[in-house]
Motif scaffolding. Structure first.
Motif, PDB file in Angstrom:
ATOM      1  N   GLY A   4      -3.310   8.163  -2.480  1.00 42.99           N
ATOM      2  CA  GLY A   4      -3.910   7.147  -3.331  1.00 42.99           C
ATOM      3  C   GLY A   4      -5.363   6.863  -2.994  1.00 42.99           C
ATOM      4  N   GLY A   5      -6.077   7.877  -2.521  1.00 40.64           N
ATOM      5  CA  GLY A   5      -7.483   7.714  -2.177  1.00 40.64           C
ATOM      6  C   GLY A   5      -7.709   7.101  -0.809  1.00 40.64           C
ATOM      7  N   ARG A   6      -6.643   6.817  -0.090  1.00 36.62           N
ATOM      8  CA  ARG A   6      -6.760   6.195   1.233  1.00 36.62           C
ATOM      9  C   ARG A   6      -6.936   7.245   2.315  1.00 36.62           C
ATOM     10  N   ASP A   7      -7.522   6.849   3.424  1.00 35.94           N
ATOM     11  CA  ASP A   7      -7.666   7.695   4.596  1.00 35.94           C
ATOM     12  C   ASP A   7      -6.278   8.000   5.156  1.00 35.94           C
ATOM     13  N   LYS A  65       0.809  -1.211   0.000  1.00 33.20           N
ATOM     14  CA  LYS A  65       0.000   0.000   0.000  1.00 33.20           C
ATOM     15  C   LYS A  65       0.844   1.264   0.000  1.00 33.20           C
ATOM     16  N   ASN A  66       2.105   1.181   0.385  1.00 31.35           N
ATOM     17  CA  ASN A  66       3.000   2.322   0.440  1.00 31.35           C
ATOM     18  C   ASN A  66       4.093   2.119  -0.597  1.00 31.35           C
ATOM     19  N   PRO A  67       3.929   2.742  -1.761  1.00 26.15           N
ATOM     20  CA  PRO A  67       4.761   2.432  -2.911  1.00 26.15           C
ATOM     21  C   PRO A  67       6.194   2.942  -2.849  1.00 26.15           C
ATOM     22  N   PHE A  68       6.574   3.703  -1.829  1.00 23.43           N
ATOM     23  CA  PHE A  68       7.940   4.188  -1.786  1.00 23.43           C
ATOM     24  C   PHE A  68       8.615   3.745  -0.493  1.00 23.43           C
ATOM     25  N   PRO A  69       9.906   3.457  -0.577  1.00 26.00           N
ATOM     26  CA  PRO A  69      10.635   3.011   0.612  1.00 26.00           C
ATOM     27  C   PRO A  69      11.105   4.212   1.439  1.00 26.00           C
ATOM     28  N   PRO A  70      11.395   3.981   2.708  1.00 26.63           N
ATOM     29  CA  PRO A  70      11.946   5.070   3.524  1.00 26.63           C
ATOM     30  C   PRO A  70      13.360   5.393   3.059  1.00 26.63           C
ATOM     31  N   THR A  89      -1.032   6.486   7.254  1.00 25.53           N
ATOM     32  CA  THR A  89       0.083   6.763   8.162  1.00 25.53           C
ATOM     33  C   THR A  89       0.379   5.561   9.055  1.00 25.53           C
ATOM     34  N   LYS A  90      -0.664   4.944   9.581  1.00 29.24           N
ATOM     35  CA  LYS A  90      -0.472   3.764  10.431  1.00 29.24           C
ATOM     36  C   LYS A  90       0.176   2.632   9.643  1.00 29.24           C
ATOM     37  N   ASP A  91      -0.314   2.368   8.423  1.00 31.22           N
ATOM     38  CA  ASP A  91       0.263   1.315   7.593  1.00 31.22           C
ATOM     39  C   ASP A  91       1.729   1.609   7.286  1.00 31.22           C
ATOM     40  N   LEU A  92       2.022   2.856   6.969  1.00 32.49           N
ATOM     41  CA  LEU A  92       3.382   3.244   6.651  1.00 32.49           C
ATOM     42  C   LEU A  92       4.287   3.046   7.872  1.00 32.49           C
ATOM     43  N   ALA A  93       3.859   3.520   9.031  1.00 36.65           N
ATOM     44  CA  ALA A  93       4.647   3.378  10.259  1.00 36.65           C
ATOM     45  C   ALA A  93       4.900   1.907  10.584  1.00 36.65           C
ATOM     46  N   ASN A  94       3.880   1.080  10.435  1.00 35.44           N
ATOM     47  CA  ASN A  94       4.029  -0.351  10.714  1.00 35.44           C
ATOM     48  C   ASN A  94       4.938  -1.032   9.693  1.00 35.44           C
ATOM     49  N   SER A  95       4.771  -0.712   8.412  1.00 36.63           N
ATOM     50  CA  SER A  95       5.579  -1.372   7.391  1.00 36.63           C
ATOM     51  C   SER A  95       7.039  -0.951   7.473  1.00 36.63           C
ATOM     52  N   TRP A  96       7.298   0.288   7.865  1.00 33.87           N
ATOM     53  CA  TRP A  96       8.677   0.757   7.989  1.00 33.87           C
ATOM     54  C   TRP A  96       9.288   0.378   9.329  1.00 33.87           C
ATOM     55  N   GLY A  97       8.466   0.013  10.294  1.00 30.49           N
ATOM     56  CA  GLY A  97       8.983  -0.353  11.604  1.00 30.49           C
ATOM     57  C   GLY A  97       9.459   0.841  12.414  1.00 30.49           C
ATOM     58  N   VAL A  98       8.724   1.941  12.376  1.00 26.43           N
ATOM     59  CA  VAL A  98       9.101   3.132  13.126  1.00 26.43           C
ATOM     60  C   VAL A  98       8.890   2.877  14.617  1.00 26.43           C
ATOM     61  N   GLY A  99       9.910   3.117  15.414  1.00 25.59           N
ATOM     62  CA  GLY A  99       9.847   2.877  16.846  1.00 25.59           C
ATOM     63  C   GLY A  99      10.454   1.535  17.203  1.00 25.59           C
ATOM     64  N   ALA A 114       0.571  15.128   3.154  1.00 20.79           N
ATOM     65  CA  ALA A 114       0.250  14.847   1.757  1.00 20.79           C
ATOM     66  C   ALA A 114      -0.197  16.180   1.163  1.00 20.79           C
ATOM     67  N   PRO A 115       0.743  16.973   0.636  1.00 20.11           N
ATOM     68  CA  PRO A 115       0.412  18.318   0.166  1.00 20.11           C
ATOM     69  C   PRO A 115      -0.672  18.361  -0.907  1.00 20.11           C
ATOM     70  N   THR A 116      -0.685  17.391  -1.802  1.00 24.92           N
ATOM     71  CA  THR A 116      -1.683  17.376  -2.873  1.00 24.92           C
ATOM     72  C   THR A 116      -3.098  17.297  -2.324  1.00 24.92           C
ATOM     73  N   GLU A 117      -3.304  16.416  -1.344  1.00 26.56           N
ATOM     74  CA  GLU A 117      -4.629  16.251  -0.737  1.00 26.56           C
ATOM     75  C   GLU A 117      -4.863  17.188   0.442  1.00 26.56           C
ATOM     76  N   ARG A 118      -3.829  17.949   0.822  1.00 32.61           N
ATOM     77  CA  ARG A 118      -3.912  18.891   1.948  1.00 32.61           C
ATOM     78  C   ARG A 118      -4.297  18.176   3.239  1.00 32.61           C
ATOM     79  N   LYS A 119      -3.544  17.104   3.537  1.00 35.98           N
ATOM     80  CA  LYS A 119      -3.783  16.290   4.730  1.00 35.98           C
ATOM     81  C   LYS A 119      -2.514  16.235   5.567  1.00 35.98           C
TER      82      LYS A 119
END
Length: 177
Positions: free
Chosen positions: A90-93, A42-47, A98-108, A121-126
């Motif tokens: 990508g149309g996601r909440d 779901k997160n197409p770019f790596p850290p 953010t939660k998926d990204l944090a979990n997939s990257w293993g932040v913390g 997300a500047p494009t979506e202003r979020k």
């Protein structure tokens, strides 16, 4: 810890305010691995480090300054904070993204769940500040929302993403001292 990162970050931008998320610790490493594999799709770019600027809104110097600040914070507290900009949700909440990204990257730290992700997300202003379960008492939703509204959004509205991200990170760091 962010896999493959010793000094990186995470960020997002919004007029719609989203506060902290409260991630739940995994019940098993197999579940964590499965969640990471799903999130990776779901997160197409790596850290790229503690600061990952996939939306290309920061200069190299701004990324370096933020990375240094976050590395110093991690060295002092052992808590890991990442700043991320994304070109699109990508149309996601924003909270789920953010939660998926944090979990997939293993932040913390694993088992302590003390990661923090600032995502814009500047494009979506979020914008989202996502806090691991291990820090949610020290960084509750109301505080994260206040930081977004008072410290970050004024700069984002002027398209000064670096200043807003730095102010948000500084406020979070100050509350964890």
């Amino acid at each position: 810890m962010v896999r493959g990162l010793r000094a990186s970050g995470v960020v997002a931008l919004a007029i719609v305010i989203c506060a902290c998320s409260q991630g739940q610790p995994s019940s098993s490493s197999a579940a964590a691995d499965a969640n990471a594999q799903i999130a990776d799709r779901k997160n197409p770019f790596p850290p790229t480090g503690l600061v990952t600027d996939a939306a290309n809104v920061l200069t190299a110097n701004q990324r370096a300054e933020m990375t240094q600040k976050l590395a110093k914070f991690e060295s002092r507290t052992r808590h890991q904070m990442a700043i991320v900009t994304t070109p699109s949700l990508g149309g996601r909440d924003v909270a789920v993204y953010t939660k998926d990204l944090a979990n997939s990257w293993g932040v913390g730290r694993k088992g302590i769940n003390d990661g923090i992700v600032i995502l814009i997300a500047p494009t979506e202003r979020k914008v989202r500040i996502s806090v691991g379960h291990g820090l949610e008492e020290r960084l509750p939703n109301a505080l994260c929302q206040q930081i977004i509204e008072s410290e970050m959004l004024p700069s984002f509205r002027r398209q000064d993403y670096a200043k807003g991200l730095a102010a948000g990170a500084d406020a979070l760091i100050a509350h964890l001292r």
